[in-house]
Design a protein around this motif. Sequence first.
Motif, PDB file in Angstrom:
ATOM      1  N   ARG A  61     -49.559  45.231  -4.883  1.00 36.10           N
ATOM      2  CA  ARG A  61     -49.119  44.132  -4.024  1.00 36.10           C
ATOM      3  C   ARG A  61     -47.646  43.807  -4.236  1.00 36.10           C
ATOM      4  O   ARG A  61     -46.953  43.378  -3.299  1.00 36.10           O
ATOM      5  N   TYR A  62     -47.155  44.022  -5.430  1.00 34.52           N
ATOM      6  CA  TYR A  62     -45.755  43.698  -5.701  1.00 34.52           C
ATOM      7  C   TYR A  62     -44.822  44.490  -4.788  1.00 34.52           C
ATOM      8  O   TYR A  62     -43.765  43.989  -4.382  1.00 34.52           O
ATOM      9  N   ALA A  63     -45.184  45.714  -4.447  1.00 35.23           N
ATOM     10  CA  ALA A  63     -44.305  46.547  -3.619  1.00 35.23           C
ATOM     11  C   ALA A  63     -44.013  45.894  -2.277  1.00 35.23           C
ATOM     12  O   ALA A  63     -42.907  46.029  -1.743  1.00 35.23           O
ATOM     13  N   THR A  64     -44.987  45.167  -1.720  1.00 36.63           N
ATOM     14  CA  THR A  64     -44.816  44.565  -0.405  1.00 36.63           C
ATOM     15  C   THR A  64     -44.592  43.053  -0.444  1.00 36.63           C
ATOM     16  O   THR A  64     -44.174  42.468   0.569  1.00 36.63           O
ATOM     17  N   HIS A  65     -44.854  42.416  -1.574  1.00 36.68           N
ATOM     18  CA  HIS A  65     -44.743  40.959  -1.660  1.00 36.68           C
ATOM     19  C   HIS A  65     -43.844  40.478  -2.799  1.00 36.68           C
ATOM     20  O   HIS A  65     -43.637  39.263  -2.938  1.00 36.68           O
ATOM     21  N   GLY A  66     -43.317  41.374  -3.594  1.00 40.22           N
ATOM     22  CA  GLY A  66     -42.488  40.962  -4.726  1.00 40.22           C
ATOM     23  C   GLY A  66     -41.246  40.203  -4.326  1.00 40.22           C
ATOM     24  O   GLY A  66     -40.697  39.429  -5.123  1.00 40.22           O
ATOM     25  N   HIS A  67     -40.801  40.389  -3.082  1.00 42.03           N
ATOM     26  CA  HIS A  67     -39.593  39.686  -2.627  1.00 42.03           C
ATOM     27  C   HIS A  67     -39.781  38.177  -2.598  1.00 42.03           C
ATOM     28  O   HIS A  67     -38.816  37.425  -2.565  1.00 42.03           O
ATOM     29  N   PHE A  69     -39.366  55.036 -15.637  1.00 38.13           N
ATOM     30  CA  PHE A  69     -39.078  54.191 -16.800  1.00 38.13           C
ATOM     31  C   PHE A  69     -37.622  54.341 -17.237  1.00 38.13           C
ATOM     32  O   PHE A  69     -37.018  53.375 -17.704  1.00 38.13           O
ATOM     33  N   GLU A  70     -37.055  55.529 -17.096  1.00 37.24           N
ATOM     34  CA  GLU A  70     -35.634  55.710 -17.406  1.00 37.24           C
ATOM     35  C   GLU A  70     -34.790  54.766 -16.559  1.00 37.24           C
ATOM     36  O   GLU A  70     -33.826  54.167 -17.049  1.00 37.24           O
ATOM     37  N   ARG A  71     -35.124  54.640 -15.302  1.00 33.02           N
ATOM     38  CA  ARG A  71     -34.384  53.724 -14.422  1.00 33.02           C
ATOM     39  C   ARG A  71     -34.538  52.277 -14.898  1.00 33.02           C
ATOM     40  O   ARG A  71     -33.578  51.508 -14.903  1.00 33.02           O
ATOM     41  N   ALA A  72     -35.772  51.915 -15.266  1.00 34.08           N
ATOM     42  CA  ALA A  72     -36.014  50.544 -15.728  1.00 34.08           C
ATOM     43  C   ALA A  72     -35.244  50.256 -17.013  1.00 34.08           C
ATOM     44  O   ALA A  72     -34.665  49.178 -17.180  1.00 34.08           O
ATOM     45  N   ALA A  73     -35.240  51.212 -17.932  1.00 37.86           N
ATOM     46  CA  ALA A  73     -34.515  51.023 -19.187  1.00 37.86           C
ATOM     47  C   ALA A  73     -33.023  50.890 -18.933  1.00 37.86           C
ATOM     48  O   ALA A  73     -32.346  50.058 -19.561  1.00 37.86           O
ATOM     49  N   ALA A  74     -32.495  51.696 -18.022  1.00 37.07           N
ATOM     50  CA  ALA A  74     -31.074  51.608 -17.693  1.00 37.07           C
ATOM     51  C   ALA A  74     -30.754  50.303 -16.981  1.00 37.07           C
ATOM     52  O   ALA A  74     -29.680  49.718 -17.171  1.00 37.07           O
ATOM     53  N   VAL A 109     -40.315  50.882  -8.804  1.00 36.85           N
ATOM     54  CA  VAL A 109     -38.987  51.093  -8.217  1.00 36.85           C
ATOM     55  C   VAL A 109     -38.560  49.856  -7.441  1.00 36.85           C
ATOM     56  O   VAL A 109     -37.389  49.448  -7.484  1.00 36.85           O
ATOM     57  N   ARG A 110     -39.499  49.234  -6.737  1.00 35.65           N
ATOM     58  CA  ARG A 110     -39.177  48.012  -5.995  1.00 35.65           C
ATOM     59  C   ARG A 110     -38.718  46.906  -6.938  1.00 35.65           C
ATOM     60  O   ARG A 110     -37.777  46.154  -6.620  1.00 35.65           O
ATOM     61  N   SER A 111     -39.335  46.784  -8.088  1.00 32.52           N
ATOM     62  CA  SER A 111     -38.915  45.748  -9.043  1.00 32.52           C
ATOM     63  C   SER A 111     -37.496  46.015  -9.544  1.00 32.52           C
ATOM     64  O   SER A 111     -36.724  45.080  -9.781  1.00 32.52           O
ATOM     65  N   ILE A 112     -37.149  47.278  -9.699  1.00 29.15           N
ATOM     66  CA  ILE A 112     -35.796  47.634 -10.121  1.00 29.15           C
ATOM     67  C   ILE A 112     -34.793  47.239  -9.040  1.00 29.15           C
ATOM     68  O   ILE A 112     -33.677  46.766  -9.331  1.00 29.15           O
ATOM     69  N   GLU A 113     -35.186  47.406  -7.782  1.00 28.14           N
ATOM     70  CA  GLU A 113     -34.315  47.054  -6.667  1.00 28.14           C
ATOM     71  C   GLU A 113     -34.163  45.544  -6.507  1.00 28.14           C
ATOM     72  O   GLU A 113     -33.076  45.045  -6.176  1.00 28.14           O
ATOM     73  N   LEU A 114     -35.251  44.801  -6.728  1.00 28.70           N
ATOM     74  CA  LEU A 114     -35.251  43.375  -6.435  1.00 28.70           C
ATOM     75  C   LEU A 114     -34.629  42.516  -7.528  1.00 28.70           C
ATOM     76  O   LEU A 114     -34.026  41.480  -7.243  1.00 28.70           O
ATOM     77  N   ASN A 115     -34.813  42.901  -8.781  1.00 34.67           N
ATOM     78  CA  ASN A 115     -34.362  42.068  -9.895  1.00 34.67           C
ATOM     79  C   ASN A 115     -32.933  42.404 -10.301  1.00 34.67           C
ATOM     80  O   ASN A 115     -32.510  43.559 -10.230  1.00 34.67           O
ATOM     81  N   ALA A 116     -32.232  41.387 -10.741  1.00 33.01           N
ATOM     82  CA  ALA A 116     -30.843  41.591 -11.164  1.00 33.01           C
ATOM     83  C   ALA A 116     -30.811  42.387 -12.465  1.00 33.01           C
ATOM     84  O   ALA A 116     -31.605  42.110 -13.375  1.00 33.01           O
ATOM     85  N   PRO A 117     -29.920  43.350 -12.590  1.00 31.54           N
ATOM     86  CA  PRO A 117     -29.856  44.117 -13.826  1.00 31.54           C
ATOM     87  C   PRO A 117     -29.333  43.294 -14.985  1.00 31.54           C
ATOM     88  O   PRO A 117     -28.582  42.328 -14.798  1.00 31.54           O
ATOM     89  N   PHE A 118     -29.740  43.668 -16.176  1.00 27.98           N
ATOM     90  CA  PHE A 118     -29.232  43.042 -17.395  1.00 27.98           C
ATOM     91  C   PHE A 118     -28.112  43.921 -17.928  1.00 27.98           C
ATOM     92  O   PHE A 118     -28.351  45.015 -18.419  1.00 27.98           O
TER      93      PHE A 118
END
Length: 360
Positions: A244-250, A317-322, A348-357
């Motif tokens: 559900r996060y893929a379509t509603h995480g926004h 996960f490499e993308r998430a860690a980066a 991948v959607r969570s990586i796109e939506l959330n601000a990077p640290f």
Amino acid sequence: METNPVQPPAAPGAGAAGDRTGTLDEALDRLHVRGPEFVGWLSNHGPMAVEALVRHGRADTVHRWLDRYSERLEEMPEVHTPITPENWFAALGDPRRIADWAVHFERETAERPWRAVLAEWWPRLLPGIAGGATHPVIRVGHAVRTLLTGEETAPRVRELAHALGYWAARHQPLPPVRALAPVRSAAGALAAVPAVPDQSAGIGHRLGQLIAFPAWPGGAGTRDIGPDEAHALLRELVTASVHRYATHGHGEPVMLVHAATAPNAVLRTLPALPRELWAASLSAAWAASAAVTAAYTPAEGRPYAPEAAVPTPEEVFERAAAHGDDHTIKFTDTALDVGDARALAAAVRSIELNAPFLQG
């Protein structure tokens, strides 16, 4: 007491159990002098994020990530009054007693096996699963996973103690809700959860508006559920929440990750619990996931197409860690537990939506 045949799934990468660097224990030692919250109420995600990084083979990034993350953390608060068999109930849900609770569980886990402590306190804490925006139960899930799959070192046992202490201090039962029409699937039940009317304030205000959830098989009082079915239904709930996060995480990219990570924390803990606690655990996990969904779900979903070339779990996960954001790392860790293409797309959607640290 029934024996437990369910074992947690192996994760990609080196894993905490295979960590030969000592990084996880070093990181936990660094974090245990810090409090579980900062700026009044924000949760310290450090223990959860570093566990996920090590588990997925990124121990080499942990100390650099923690150097930067620790800049926002605060020292562990001062202790006040010891928690005792006579006063523990009165101290439940009192955030001023965070340090008292941490000391209590450090003592408990030093004197008894950690599984015995967990089995005693889990049913006491479970009704307050929404406390601290579900972060305490998520932290417990990471700690238990480490103990189930790796060596029972002092820092790892202490991490469970601090996680349980945080949950006890932030224990917060949800308001009573009425049951809506039954829904057969977890995905359908999440889609049928009514959004709270006022989504303009913090989670406490939003949870106070809860009035009804769909009657899903995991809901309290729907029917008798055995432990094996409870386990299967909990896996279904985690999968549906991740998808559900893929379509509603926004709707709220940070907070909606907890609709998946909270029930997954319960799922990770089941193998350490007596089987007679599994059905109640499912019911509480459903309540937590439904509550977060009600509090933050957007009015409409947005279609989200996965990438044409589906990345591997290791690549995601490499993308998430980066990316470095703590919620994104934890959500990706949960999505990899589900492991299918839709789950990877959600990560991948969570990586796109959330601000990077940014680690500097």
